[in-house]
Scaffold this motif. Structure first.
Motif, PDB file in Angstrom:
ATOM      1  N   HIS A  58       0.844  -1.376   0.211  1.00  0.00           N
ATOM      2  CA  HIS A  58      -0.376   0.187   0.446  1.00  0.00           C
ATOM      3  C   HIS A  58       1.293   1.376   0.272  1.00  0.00           C
ATOM      4  CE1 HIS A  58      -3.343   2.106   0.829  1.00  0.00           C
ATOM      5  NE2 HIS A  58      -2.849   2.994   1.718  1.00  0.00           N
ATOM      6  N   GLY A  59       0.767   2.333  -0.699  1.00  0.00           N
ATOM      7  CA  GLY A  59       1.423   3.139  -1.163  1.00  0.00           C
ATOM      8  C   GLY A  59       3.162   3.214  -1.834  1.00  0.00           C
ATOM      9  N   GLY A  60       3.227   1.919  -1.466  1.00  0.00           N
ATOM     10  CA  GLY A  60       4.662   2.032  -2.315  1.00  0.00           C
ATOM     11  C   GLY A  60       5.356   0.667  -2.395  1.00  0.00           C
ATOM     12  N   ALA A  61       6.325   0.209  -2.330  1.00  0.00           N
ATOM     13  CA  ALA A  61       7.397  -1.089  -2.851  1.00  0.00           C
ATOM     14  C   ALA A  61       8.600  -1.982  -1.623  1.00  0.00           C
ATOM     15  CB  ALA A  61       7.700  -0.466  -3.608  1.00  0.00           C
ATOM     16  N   ARG A  62       8.017  -3.317  -1.561  1.00  0.00           N
ATOM     17  CA  ARG A  62       9.511  -3.732  -1.089  1.00  0.00           C
ATOM     18  C   ARG A  62       9.774  -4.604  -1.931  1.00  0.00           C
ATOM     19  NH1 ARG A  62       5.509  -7.113   2.492  1.00  0.00           N
ATOM     20  NH2 ARG A  62       4.771  -9.233   1.096  1.00  0.00           N
ATOM     21  N   ILE A  63      10.823  -5.082  -2.078  1.00  0.00           N
ATOM     22  CA  ILE A  63      11.832  -6.417  -2.434  1.00  0.00           C
ATOM     23  C   ILE A  63      10.494  -7.418  -2.130  1.00  0.00           C
ATOM     24  CG2 ILE A  63      13.545  -8.190  -2.356  1.00  0.00           C
ATOM     25  CD1 ILE A  63      14.554  -5.206  -3.347  1.00  0.00           C
ATOM     26  N   ALA A  64      10.898  -8.013  -3.174  1.00  0.00           N
ATOM     27  CA  ALA A  64       9.839  -9.300  -3.298  1.00  0.00           C
ATOM     28  C   ALA A  64      10.318 -10.456  -2.790  1.00  0.00           C
ATOM     29  CB  ALA A  64       9.887  -9.867  -4.925  1.00  0.00           C
ATOM     30  N   GLU A  65       9.553 -11.169  -1.637  1.00  0.00           N
ATOM     31  CA  GLU A  65       9.532 -12.039  -0.684  1.00  0.00           C
ATOM     32  C   GLU A  65      10.765 -13.363  -1.397  1.00  0.00           C
ATOM     33  OE1 GLU A  65       8.103 -13.282   2.172  1.00  0.00           O
ATOM     34  OE2 GLU A  65       7.824 -10.923   2.261  1.00  0.00           O
ATOM     35  N   GLY A  66      10.270 -14.142  -2.628  1.00  0.00           N
ATOM     36  CA  GLY A  66      11.085 -14.497  -2.950  1.00  0.00           C
ATOM     37  C   GLY A  66      12.696 -14.274  -4.038  1.00  0.00           C
ATOM     38  N   SER A  67      13.781 -15.235  -4.596  1.00  0.00           N
ATOM     39  CA  SER A  67      14.229 -14.915  -5.330  1.00  0.00           C
ATOM     40  C   SER A  67      13.524 -14.971  -6.833  1.00  0.00           C
ATOM     41  CB  SER A  67      15.822 -15.506  -5.895  1.00  0.00           C
ATOM     42  OG  SER A  67      14.919 -16.858  -6.298  1.00  0.00           O
ATOM     43  N   SER A  68      14.305 -13.631  -7.405  1.00  0.00           N
ATOM     44  CA  SER A  68      13.486 -14.375  -9.120  1.00  0.00           C
ATOM     45  C   SER A  68      13.869 -15.503  -9.474  1.00  0.00           C
ATOM     46  CB  SER A  68      14.561 -12.991 -10.220  1.00  0.00           C
ATOM     47  OG  SER A  68      16.172 -13.490 -10.019  1.00  0.00           O
ATOM     48  N   VAL A  69      14.991 -16.066  -9.247  1.00  0.00           N
ATOM     49  CA  VAL A  69      14.529 -18.318  -9.814  1.00  0.00           C
ATOM     50  C   VAL A  69      13.360 -18.461  -9.055  1.00  0.00           C
ATOM     51  CG1 VAL A  69      15.982 -19.523  -9.763  1.00  0.00           C
ATOM     52  CG2 VAL A  69      16.611 -17.456 -10.059  1.00  0.00           C
ATOM     53  N   GLU A  70      13.298 -17.937  -7.618  1.00  0.00           N
ATOM     54  CA  GLU A  70      11.807 -18.776  -7.368  1.00  0.00           C
ATOM     55  C   GLU A  70      10.265 -18.484  -8.012  1.00  0.00           C
ATOM     56  OE1 GLU A  70      12.695 -19.940  -2.303  1.00  0.00           O
ATOM     57  OE2 GLU A  70      12.535 -17.966  -3.038  1.00  0.00           O
TER      58      GLU A  70
END
Length: 266
Positions: A58-70
């Protein structure tokens, strides 16, 4: 400053770096840190989200929980999910309690592991798939053994000489092997050389060998040949398999198990 694509890539990297360093951030904070407009940052965040690199909050962003591979593996796992579940159900019906079974690292076979988690059977399960092993942690009645070897990140699988050497010490009642493609030459193909080599090895170590591939993979090619389909003995596929292929399988002496989709399974 460079313009065009190079600048954009630099900005995307800067956004990711900011999110790594600062954790979940507002769009305003990201814009301030990177020195771009809110509209530009919103577009960039959409690109990064589509790539699986970040999660929008909400209102922003964060690094994804899983890696890009996952994320890539999970995306593949979600493709044709109804068909994969139907194939998995047909495989589950073929399982022999108290036997030793090998589940490979493919996304269709992963659905079989999920069925086993819900409806456990007394089995010794061998796998080279990290996702398969994770599904089966702490499932009653199951003994789970992982092959060792080199970690191939694209498929979250273990491959290579160590994995192949370990197979030499195992005899399996059943093998369930996914396939990237079933070529016009009626051979199994894989997108990776080490995966293909290990898969070929698996086929020599099991009494009953099932190749699990939906009908869209028949008549297609991938880079590395695993083995002739005739070395499998059985295929598990869906009712979309063309008649010509049904004839060919019969001529090769390969039994086709046709999985019926479970109604409206998503």
């Amino acid at each position: 400053m460079a313009h065009g694509g190079g600048m954009k890539v630099g900005r995307l990297d800067a956004i990711r770096s900011h999110l790594y360093a600062n954790g979940p951030s507002t769009i305003q904070a990201i814009a301030d840190a990177v020195g771009a407009s809110l509209a530009t940052i919103r577009r960039d965040l959409q690109v990064l989200e589509d790539e699986g690199a970040i999660d929008r909050v909400h209102g922003g962003a964060r690094i994804a929980e899983g890696s890009s591979v996952e994320v890539a593996f999970q995306q593949r796992a979600k493709q044709n999910l109804g068909a994969k579940r139907a194939l998995a159900a047909a495989c589950y019906a073929a399982l022999k309690p108290h036997g030793s079974v090998f589940l490979d690292a493919g996304t269709t076979v992963l659905q079989l592991a999920r069925l086993l988690k819900v409806n456990p059977l007394p089995l010794r399960v061998f796998t080279n798939g990290l996702a398969v092993a994770q599904e089966l942690i702490d499932v009653p009645k199951l003994q789970v053994v992982m092959l060792g070897g080199q970690l191939r990140s694209e498929n979250a699988s273990l491959v290579g000489p160590l994995a192949e050497a370990m197979l030499d010490g195992i005899w399996l009642d059943q093998l369930f092997l996914g396939a990237s493609a079933i070529g016009p030459d009626a051979a199994i193909y894989s997108i990776d050389a080490a995966e293909a080599s290990l898969n070929a090895h698996m086929l020599t170590r099991a009494a009953e060998r099932y190749v699990v591939a939906d009908s869209t993979k028949y008549g297609t090619l991938s880079t590395w040949k695993v083995a002739p389909l005739a070395s499998a003995g059985r295929v598990v596929t869906d009712s979309g398999l063309p008649e010509e292929w049904q004839r060919r399988l019969s001529e090769l002496g390969v039994e086709a198990i046709i999985a019926e989709p479970a109604g409206d399974a998503a």
